[in-house]
Design an enzyme around this catalytic site. Structure first.
Site, PDB file in Angstrom:
ATOM      1  N   ASN A 138       0.849  -1.187   0.000  1.00 54.60           N
ATOM      2  CA  ASN A 138       0.000   0.000   0.000  1.00 54.60           C
ATOM      3  C   ASN A 138       0.885   1.237   0.000  1.00 54.60           C
ATOM      4  OD1 ASN A 138      -2.432   1.575   0.377  1.00 54.60           O
ATOM      5  ND2 ASN A 138      -1.855   1.819   2.532  1.00 54.60           N
ATOM      6  N   HIS A 192       0.799   5.146   1.416  1.00 53.36           N
ATOM      7  CA  HIS A 192       0.066   5.987   2.368  1.00 53.36           C
ATOM      8  C   HIS A 192       0.701   7.383   2.377  1.00 53.36           C
ATOM      9  CE1 HIS A 192      -2.379   6.914   5.842  1.00 53.36           C
ATOM     10  NE2 HIS A 192      -1.303   7.439   6.407  1.00 53.36           N
ATOM     11  N   SER A 246       4.704   6.897   2.200  1.00 53.80           N
ATOM     12  CA  SER A 246       5.361   5.644   2.582  1.00 53.80           C
ATOM     13  C   SER A 246       4.726   4.492   1.819  1.00 53.80           C
ATOM     14  CB  SER A 246       5.167   5.353   4.077  1.00 53.80           C
ATOM     15  OG  SER A 246       5.522   6.462   4.873  1.00 53.80           O
ATOM     16  N   ASP A 252      -2.461   0.640   8.148  1.00 51.90           N
ATOM     17  CA  ASP A 252      -1.277   1.458   7.833  1.00 51.90           C
ATOM     18  C   ASP A 252      -0.099   1.118   8.760  1.00 51.90           C
ATOM     19  OD1 ASP A 252      -2.823   2.809   5.887  1.00 51.90           O
ATOM     20  OD2 ASP A 252      -3.499   4.274   7.368  1.00 51.90           O
TER      21      ASP A 252
HETATM   22  C1  GRF Z   1      -2.732   8.756  -2.646  1.00 50.02           C
HETATM   23  O1  GRF Z   1      -2.509   9.925  -1.932  1.00 50.02           O
HETATM   24  C2  GRF Z   1      -2.276   7.567  -1.852  1.00 50.02           C
HETATM   25  O2  GRF Z   1      -1.195   7.848  -1.019  1.00 50.02           O
HETATM   26  C3  GRF Z   1      -3.486   7.259  -1.019  1.00 50.02           C
HETATM   27  O3  GRF Z   1      -4.580   7.514  -1.863  1.00 50.02           O
HETATM   28  C4  GRF Z   1      -4.213   8.492  -2.843  1.00 50.02           C
HETATM   29  C5  GRF Z   1      -4.531   7.892  -4.177  1.00 50.02           C
HETATM   30  O4  GRF Z   1      -4.422   8.819  -5.225  1.00 50.02           O
HETATM   31  N1  GRF Z   1      -3.441   5.905  -0.523  1.00 50.02           N
HETATM   32  P1  GRF Z   1      -4.571   8.308  -6.724  1.00 50.02           P
HETATM   33  O5  GRF Z   1      -5.954   7.674  -6.848  1.00 50.02           O
HETATM   34  O6  GRF Z   1      -3.488   7.336  -7.015  1.00 50.02           O
HETATM   35  O7  GRF Z   1      -4.479   9.560  -7.557  1.00 50.02           O
END
Ligand code: GRF
Length: 218
Positions: free
Chosen positions: A109, A111, A138, A147
């Site tokens: 993932n 984050h 991260s 997370d």
């Molecule tokens: C990103 O900020 C990611 O860190 C979080 O969700 C957002 C996704 O953005 N988990 P996108 O859909 O890839 O533009």
């Protein structure tokens, strides 16, 4: 050296800018986006998948009675593609313990914070409210703790005096688009692994704060 590209499945719920960065990076050849799965039919990322001729599936969580039933349908759809890595890229669902266990070691993932700081939502505003001088993103292996799985790598941005949550989010997104493909490339090369609850890089445990992109790409 692996010769076949590493097959990945990307899970999204929305815009999919990280998906786009992964699609673009996959052109280099060491990994391949086999499918995109969204829990929302109107996710813009589905259009990005279509534009790249990548198979996509919509599995709407609202159609299932329980988290477990949804996760099982998701699991089956993923397994049809036999991916070596499952990538959460803005996938806005908490996953059940059974799902996480099933994909243990091949589920990552991204984050938008410098974990372990600011798990959960509204990370950009929380970093601003705390008066932090830096923020970032991260990439971590997913475990049952939200997370909370071991961090593989982080990218940092400096917080500016005039930042608001939007400007900060935009700069963090830029580094996410470098960081996530770098992690996936390194995983695909067999250099990043999950073992006994730890993230491993070139056979050595990764420190709790993760690697930086330069080390990852070394
Ligand atoms: C990103 O900020 C990611 O860190 C979080 O969700 C957002 C996704 O953005 N988990 P996108 O859909 O890839 O533009």
């Amino acid at each position: 050296m692996n010769t076949k590209p590493c097959k990945v499945v990307v899970l999204i719920s929305g815009n999919g800018s990280n998906l786009q960065a992964l699609i673009d990076a996959s052109a280099e050849g060491n990994f391949q986006v086999a499918a995109v799965i969204s829990n929302k039919a109107n996710a813009f990322g589905l259009q990005r998948a279509a534009a790249a001729s990548i198979t996509s599936h919509v599995i709407e969580h609202t159609q299932y009675d329980s988290r477990e039933a949804f996760d099982l349908a998701l699991q089956e759809a993923i397994e049809k593609h036999q991916p070596q890595l499952i990538i959460l890229a803005g996938f806005m669902r908490i996953l059940s313990a059974q799902f996480v266990k099933h994909f243990s070691g091949r589920l990552i993932n991204i984050h938008p914070s410098l974990l372990p700081k600011y798990t959960g939502m509204n990370t950009h505003q929380r970093a601003l409210d705390a008066g932090d001088s830096e923020h970032g993103a991260s990439v971590h292996f997913v475990t049952e703790e939200l997370d909370g799985g071991p961090v593989i790598a982080r990218a940092t941005v400096a917080i500016k005096d005039n930042d608001d949550a939007d400007t900060l989010q935009q700069r963090v997104a830029q580094v996410e688009h470098q960081l996530y493909p770098a992690v996936v490339r390194t995983f695909a090369a067999g250099r990043v692994r999950f073992n006994n609850g730890l993230a491993i890089f070139d056979g050595m445990p990764i420190p709790a704060v993760g690697l930086d992109v330069n080390t990852l790409c070394s």
